[in-house]
Motif scaffolding. Structure first.
Motif, PDB file in Angstrom:
ATOM      1  N   TYR A  39       0.857  -1.177   0.000  1.00 15.99           N
ATOM      2  CA  TYR A  39       0.000   0.000   0.000  1.00 15.99           C
ATOM      3  C   TYR A  39       0.893   1.227   0.000  1.00 15.99           C
ATOM      4  O   TYR A  39       1.834   1.317   0.773  1.00 15.99           O
ATOM      5  CB  TYR A  39      -0.906   0.035   1.236  1.00 15.99           C
ATOM      6  CG  TYR A  39      -1.965  -1.028   1.237  1.00 15.99           C
ATOM      7  CD1 TYR A  39      -3.050  -0.940   0.375  1.00 15.99           C
ATOM      8  CD2 TYR A  39      -1.885  -2.115   2.090  1.00 15.99           C
ATOM      9  CE1 TYR A  39      -4.030  -1.916   0.368  1.00 15.99           C
ATOM     10  CE2 TYR A  39      -2.866  -3.090   2.095  1.00 15.99           C
ATOM     11  CZ  TYR A  39      -3.935  -2.986   1.236  1.00 15.99           C
ATOM     12  OH  TYR A  39      -4.895  -3.942   1.223  1.00 15.99           O
ATOM     13  N   LEU A  40       0.596   2.175  -0.841  1.00 17.21           N
ATOM     14  CA  LEU A  40       1.435   3.356  -0.949  1.00 17.21           C
ATOM     15  C   LEU A  40       0.805   4.598  -0.341  1.00 17.21           C
ATOM     16  O   LEU A  40       1.440   5.640  -0.298  1.00 17.21           O
ATOM     17  CB  LEU A  40       1.767   3.616  -2.428  1.00 17.21           C
ATOM     18  CG  LEU A  40       2.448   2.450  -3.144  1.00 17.21           C
ATOM     19  CD1 LEU A  40       2.647   2.775  -4.610  1.00 17.21           C
ATOM     20  CD2 LEU A  40       3.773   2.113  -2.481  1.00 17.21           C
ATOM     21  N   ASP A  41      -0.439   4.494   0.121  1.00 18.52           N
ATOM     22  CA  ASP A  41      -1.126   5.676   0.643  1.00 18.52           C
ATOM     23  C   ASP A  41      -2.265   5.244   1.544  1.00 18.52           C
ATOM     24  O   ASP A  41      -2.918   4.229   1.287  1.00 18.52           O
ATOM     25  CB  ASP A  41      -1.676   6.509  -0.515  1.00 18.52           C
ATOM     26  CG  ASP A  41      -2.441   7.722  -0.036  1.00 18.52           C
ATOM     27  OD1 ASP A  41      -1.832   8.586   0.612  1.00 18.52           O
ATOM     28  OD2 ASP A  41      -3.650   7.803  -0.315  1.00 18.52           O
ATOM     29  N   SER A  42      -2.503   6.004   2.616  1.00 20.78           N
ATOM     30  CA  SER A  42      -3.704   5.806   3.426  1.00 20.78           C
ATOM     31  C   SER A  42      -4.121   7.146   3.999  1.00 20.78           C
ATOM     32  O   SER A  42      -3.289   8.013   4.245  1.00 20.78           O
ATOM     33  CB  SER A  42      -3.482   4.789   4.543  1.00 20.78           C
ATOM     34  OG  SER A  42      -2.587   5.287   5.507  1.00 20.78           O
ATOM     35  N   ASP A  43      -5.420   7.317   4.179  1.00 24.94           N
ATOM     36  CA  ASP A  43      -5.991   8.555   4.713  1.00 24.94           C
ATOM     37  C   ASP A  43      -6.931   8.211   5.854  1.00 24.94           C
ATOM     38  O   ASP A  43      -7.709   7.272   5.753  1.00 24.94           O
ATOM     39  CB  ASP A  43      -6.783   9.304   3.643  1.00 24.94           C
ATOM     40  CG  ASP A  43      -5.948   9.638   2.420  1.00 24.94           C
ATOM     41  OD1 ASP A  43      -4.813  10.101   2.600  1.00 24.94           O
ATOM     42  OD2 ASP A  43      -6.436   9.442   1.296  1.00 24.94           O
TER      43      ASP A  43
END
Length: 83
Positions: A39-43
């Motif tokens: 995973y390269l991004d999380s918000d």
């Protein structure tokens, strides 16, 4: 990214919500015979209708410990579910 007041209106009836994006299977790692993607991004967005506090401030009735909630949400970003 961490946001407060739920600018995208995604939290609804939760305390906070974490969305994970930009999954890639081209960058994998094998652990104990299981292949994992990356995973390269999380918000994370926190509810705009609830109050939050920290251990440094102390217990506030009706408030949620933001450090505990964020730790919980980071677990989701790492792929952990609810127990």
């Amino acid at each position: 990214m961490v946001s407060f007041n739920d600018p995208a209106n995604i939290v609804r009836n939760a305390i906070a919500v974490t969305l994970v994006g930009f999954f890639t299977s081209s960058q994998t790692e094998v652990v104990n015979g299981t292949s994992f993607g990356r995973y390269l991004d999380s918000d994370t967005s926190f509810s705009k209708r609830l109050s939050f506090t920290t251990q440094a401030i102390g217990k506030c009735p009706g408030s949620y410990d933001i450090e505990a909630v964020q730790t919980h949400e980071r677990g989701h970003a790492l792929g952990l579910g609810h127990s």
